[in-house]
Design a protein around this motif. Structure first.
Motif, PDB file in Angstrom:
ATOM      1  N   TRP A 360     -39.740  55.603  92.097  1.00 51.80           N
ATOM      2  CA  TRP A 360     -39.871  54.980  90.648  1.00 51.80           C
ATOM      3  C   TRP A 360     -39.867  53.280  91.124  1.00 51.80           C
ATOM      4  N   VAL A 361     -40.356  52.526  89.951  1.00 47.25           N
ATOM      5  CA  VAL A 361     -40.289  50.913  90.086  1.00 47.25           C
ATOM      6  C   VAL A 361     -39.747  50.461  88.949  1.00 47.25           C
ATOM      7  N   TRP A 362     -38.983  49.332  89.084  1.00 46.27           N
ATOM      8  CA  TRP A 362     -38.368  48.606  87.870  1.00 46.27           C
ATOM      9  C   TRP A 362     -39.563  47.673  87.620  1.00 46.27           C
ATOM     10  N   THR A 363     -40.025  47.329  86.307  1.00 45.36           N
ATOM     11  CA  THR A 363     -41.003  46.421  86.233  1.00 45.36           C
ATOM     12  C   THR A 363     -40.334  45.791  84.842  1.00 45.36           C
ATOM     13  N   SER A 364     -41.363  44.965  84.076  1.00 45.78           N
ATOM     14  CA  SER A 364     -41.373  44.695  82.938  1.00 45.78           C
ATOM     15  C   SER A 364     -42.317  45.194  81.891  1.00 45.78           C
ATOM     16  N   LEU A 365     -41.735  45.337  80.662  1.00 44.77           N
ATOM     17  CA  LEU A 365     -42.801  46.098  79.753  1.00 44.77           C
ATOM     18  C   LEU A 365     -44.024  45.429  79.683  1.00 44.77           C
ATOM     19  N   GLY A 366     -44.130  44.187  79.685  1.00 45.11           N
ATOM     20  CA  GLY A 366     -45.297  43.173  79.889  1.00 45.11           C
ATOM     21  C   GLY A 366     -46.250  43.827  80.989  1.00 45.11           C
ATOM     22  N   ASN A 367     -45.628  44.058  82.169  1.00 43.42           N
ATOM     23  CA  ASN A 367     -46.450  44.188  83.251  1.00 43.42           C
ATOM     24  C   ASN A 367     -46.753  45.644  83.277  1.00 43.42           C
ATOM     25  N   ALA A 368     -46.201  46.406  82.285  1.00 44.91           N
ATOM     26  CA  ALA A 368     -46.545  47.905  82.318  1.00 44.91           C
ATOM     27  C   ALA A 368     -47.643  48.288  81.213  1.00 44.91           C
ATOM     28  N   MET A 369     -47.841  47.276  80.467  1.00 49.21           N
ATOM     29  CA  MET A 369     -48.719  47.554  79.258  1.00 49.21           C
ATOM     30  C   MET A 369     -49.977  46.773  79.645  1.00 49.21           C
ATOM     31  N   LEU A 370     -51.012  47.426  78.778  1.00 47.60           N
ATOM     32  CA  LEU A 370     -52.202  46.629  79.104  1.00 47.60           C
ATOM     33  C   LEU A 370     -52.241  45.411  78.139  1.00 47.60           C
ATOM     34  N   ILE A 491     -37.464  40.167  66.891  1.00 46.61           N
ATOM     35  CA  ILE A 491     -37.971  40.446  68.366  1.00 46.61           C
ATOM     36  C   ILE A 491     -39.106  39.583  68.850  1.00 46.61           C
ATOM     37  N   SER A 492     -39.319  38.658  69.459  1.00 46.85           N
ATOM     38  CA  SER A 492     -40.264  37.984  69.692  1.00 46.85           C
ATOM     39  C   SER A 492     -41.072  38.491  70.852  1.00 46.85           C
ATOM     40  N   LEU A 493     -42.500  38.652  70.840  1.00 44.48           N
ATOM     41  CA  LEU A 493     -43.205  39.215  71.825  1.00 44.48           C
ATOM     42  C   LEU A 493     -42.858  38.601  73.224  1.00 44.48           C
ATOM     43  N   SER A 494     -42.535  37.592  73.309  1.00 42.29           N
ATOM     44  CA  SER A 494     -41.980  37.295  75.041  1.00 42.29           C
ATOM     45  C   SER A 494     -40.759  38.164  75.192  1.00 42.29           C
ATOM     46  N   VAL A 495     -39.889  38.168  74.490  1.00 42.96           N
ATOM     47  CA  VAL A 495     -38.818  39.206  74.666  1.00 42.96           C
ATOM     48  C   VAL A 495     -39.213  40.432  74.967  1.00 42.96           C
ATOM     49  N   LEU A 496     -40.141  41.238  74.316  1.00 46.21           N
ATOM     50  CA  LEU A 496     -40.546  42.257  74.445  1.00 46.21           C
ATOM     51  C   LEU A 496     -41.403  42.421  75.615  1.00 46.21           C
ATOM     52  N   ARG A 497     -42.227  41.533  76.166  1.00 44.58           N
ATOM     53  CA  ARG A 497     -42.890  41.403  77.449  1.00 44.58           C
ATOM     54  C   ARG A 497     -42.003  41.365  78.671  1.00 44.58           C
ATOM     55  N   GLU A 498     -40.821  40.987  78.317  1.00 44.29           N
ATOM     56  CA  GLU A 498     -39.754  40.732  79.546  1.00 44.29           C
ATOM     57  C   GLU A 498     -38.835  41.987  79.701  1.00 44.29           C
ATOM     58  N   LEU A 499     -39.045  42.927  78.729  1.00 47.42           N
ATOM     59  CA  LEU A 499     -37.929  43.970  78.822  1.00 47.42           C
ATOM     60  C   LEU A 499     -37.948  44.771  79.876  1.00 47.42           C
ATOM     61  N   PRO A 500     -36.846  44.741  80.739  1.00 45.97           N
ATOM     62  CA  PRO A 500     -36.897  46.086  81.848  1.00 45.97           C
ATOM     63  C   PRO A 500     -37.441  47.254  81.678  1.00 45.97           C
ATOM     64  N   PHE A 501     -38.009  47.728  82.469  1.00 46.71           N
ATOM     65  CA  PHE A 501     -38.842  49.115  82.245  1.00 46.71           C
ATOM     66  C   PHE A 501     -38.921  49.966  83.346  1.00 46.71           C
ATOM     67  N   PRO A 502     -38.003  50.928  83.383  1.00 41.30           N
ATOM     68  CA  PRO A 502     -38.184  52.041  84.610  1.00 41.30           C
ATOM     69  C   PRO A 502     -39.273  52.793  84.603  1.00 41.30           C
TER      70      PRO A 502
END
Length: 552
Positions: A360-370, A491-502
């Motif tokens: 697996w990899v830890w990433t941010s939600l922003g990096n995992a989404m288009l 919840i700001s868009l920046s907060v959503l983009r920075e959410l930790p995502f496994p």
């Protein structure tokens, strides 16, 4: 029914939510309906008692005024020797005094005097008043009204109006949000105290509350109908209620002891399930000797899923890092072609909430989404038909409610269509208002617009249901820890983009969803059985309390 028999059979009713609290309410209601003790034909009729009280008070109380009579069927039918009257006819009822902060500071300096009781010092019927609160009124301070020992207090304003009640065991001064009833001779003050706690009385009380804060004017309180038994029966009722409340106390202590044991068993069963999340070990959580709430089970299962503990890892799976690189390249291409606006993203995830498998990899939600963006910023003009337009209230975990959606013109929709590009399988998440953090999967192919909602444009390397379940798991944490604002949190868009995502490998995501479907179906079956059991237990509780309080 004898108390010993009821106590022996109470265990089968213990799974009724708030069983003892409901039992208390049923007892209070039975008491004021004349169903808790037998009537005695030798008792003086309550109407004669009320006449005598009125005659005495007319001679002794200046400006005494008897309130108008009450219809015989005010709330319900009462026994033959009872009578309806208005609460104002039962005693001297008056408000206390308002005290501001400087006044409280003054009272805090008084060493010897009467306790000053505020709403916070009054409980919900079972607790004694808090007299030692640091505030006292000096003797002979004529600014304050005095309620004497055995006065019945009730909160008349605010969120606890009609619910906080108590009895004084000494003379006191008290706040203006409380009403004191110094009952007349011929009325048992504890009977009035128990009437205040009956659900039927509270319904009448609540119906007369007014204002944004919620409160009942003294005049309305005085006019409340109240059933009065003969004095001898009042005393029998009070004795019986005291006996039954002692039983409730005993049952409550027994349930607390049982719940402590069951909580330990539940933790052990959850730990075993975490080590081996099989349907068999899940079944241990449905053990007949204890109950785990279905919502807690679902949360525990989802937690295991996003930690990589729900299914086995397969070394043949492509590592999630490879998928993440593909997503990055796809996002860059879409941004270069101006399909989505370029957003500067955190290069790597820093906050790792828990350990995950090596594949697996830890990433941010922003990096995992288009792309992550939102809809209308201002309220568009709605039309009778056109493009469906949804608000935050239409976004629910079970799906998007298009049946009650509004509509906007195509011209208005075009303003946001270029940046949102919603497609089937993408995720909507409420980012403004009380429901912030609530996710939903887009399961329609047609165009629609939205406001107070963000959209997560999902790549093919992430399944919509895995992403949805992760967001559902962290919904409460997301709302409580990452929202901004007061009356209108967001919840700001920046907060959503920075959410930790496994992020697991795609193949494992599919295995996780398959296992989740299997286990959640079992939880659904369990919830159905539990609800049916609780409904039956609640009916049994009502029947047993009715038998217990029967005067026959």
């Amino acid at each position: 029914m004898k108390l010993s028999k009821f106590f022996d059979n109470f265990e089968q009713l213990a799974d009724t939510p708030d069983a003892v609290a409901k039992m208390r309410k049923l007892i209070f209601d039975s008491a004021i309906r004349g169903k808790i003790v037998s009537q005695n034909d030798n008792d003086e009729h309550a109407s004669e008692l009320l006449k005598r009280i009125s005659s005495v008070q007319a001679r002794q109380v200046r400006n005494y005024m008897l309130l108008p009579p009450v219809n015989d069927d005010a709330y319900f039918q009462i026994p033959p020797r009872w009578a309806w009257t208005r609460l104002g006819n039962t005693g001297r009822i008056f408000n206390g005094n308002s005290v501001n902060e400087s006044g409280k500071a003054e009272l805090a300096k008084v060493n010897d005097g009467l306790p000053f009781i505020a709403t916070k010092d009054v409980g919900y019927g079972r607790e004694s008043l808090i007299y030692d609160n640091g505030l006292k009124v000096a003797p002979r301070d004529a600014r304050f009204k005095i309620a004497h020992a055995n006065a019945v207090l009730i909160c008349a304003e605010g969120g606890s109006a009609g619910r906080k009640v108590g009895i004084t065991d000494r003379d006191i001064c008290f706040g203006n949000k409380l009403l004191a009833n110094e009952v007349w001779d011929g009325i048992d003050y504890r009977y009035i105290f128990y009437v205040y706690q009956a659900p039927t009385f509270y319904e009448e009380f609540a119906a007369r509350m007014t204002g944004i804060i919620g409160g009942i004017p003294r005049s309305e309180f005085l006019s409340l109908p109240i059933p009065i038994p003969p004095l001898a029966e009042q005393k029998r009722i009070v004795a019986k209620v005291d006996e039954l409340m002692a039983l409730c106390d005993k049952l409550e202590a027994q349930l607390k002891e049982r719940d402590t044991l069951q909580a330990a068993l539940a933790r052990a069963a959850l730990a075993r399930f975490a080590e081996a999340p099989t349907p068999e070990n899940l079944g241990l959580l449905f053990h007949e000797f204890f109950t785990v709430e279905p919502s807690d089970l679902r949360k525990a299962i989802l937690d295991l899923a996003v930690r990589g503990k729900l299914v086995r890892q397969d070394p043949e799976d492509e590592p999630a890092n490879s998928a993440l690189l593909r997503i990055k390249n796809q996002r860059n291409l879409l941004e270069e072609n101006k399909v989505f606006r370029k957003v500067n993203l955190t290069p790597q995830i820093i906050e790792k909430s828990f350990g995950i498998p090596t594949s697996w990899v830890w990433t941010s939600l922003g990096n995992a989404m288009l792309n992550i963006t939102d809809g209308f910023h201002s309220t568009p003009k709605t039309t009778e038909n056109g493009i469906p337009y949804i608000l935050a209230t239409h976004v629910k975990p079970e799906g998007i409610d298009f049946n009650s959606s509004l509509f906007v013109s195509r011209e208005n929709y075009t303003e946001i269509a270029s940046k949102t590009r919603a497609k089937k399988g993408d995720i909507l998440i409420v980012n403004i208002g009380a429901g912030s953090g609530t996710p939903a999967i887009i399961d329609v192919e047609y165009e629609f617009a939205f406001k107070n909602v963000a959209i997560l444009n999902r790549p093919v390397d992430i399944t919509s249901r895995y992403l949805f379940f992760y967001l559902l798991l962290i919904k409460d944490q997301l709302f409580s820890e990452r929202t901004k604002g007061g009356a209108q949190p967001f919840i700001s868009l920046s907060v959503l983009r920075e959410l930790p995502f496994p992020l697991p490998p795609l193949a494992e995501q599919h295995r996780i969803i398959s296992k989740l479907d299997q286990l959640m179906a079992l939880v659904d079956q369990y919830e159905t059985q539990l609800n049916a059991s609780r409904e039956l237990a609640e009916k049994l509780l009502e029947a047993m309390v009715a038998e217990l309080t029967s005067a026959k």
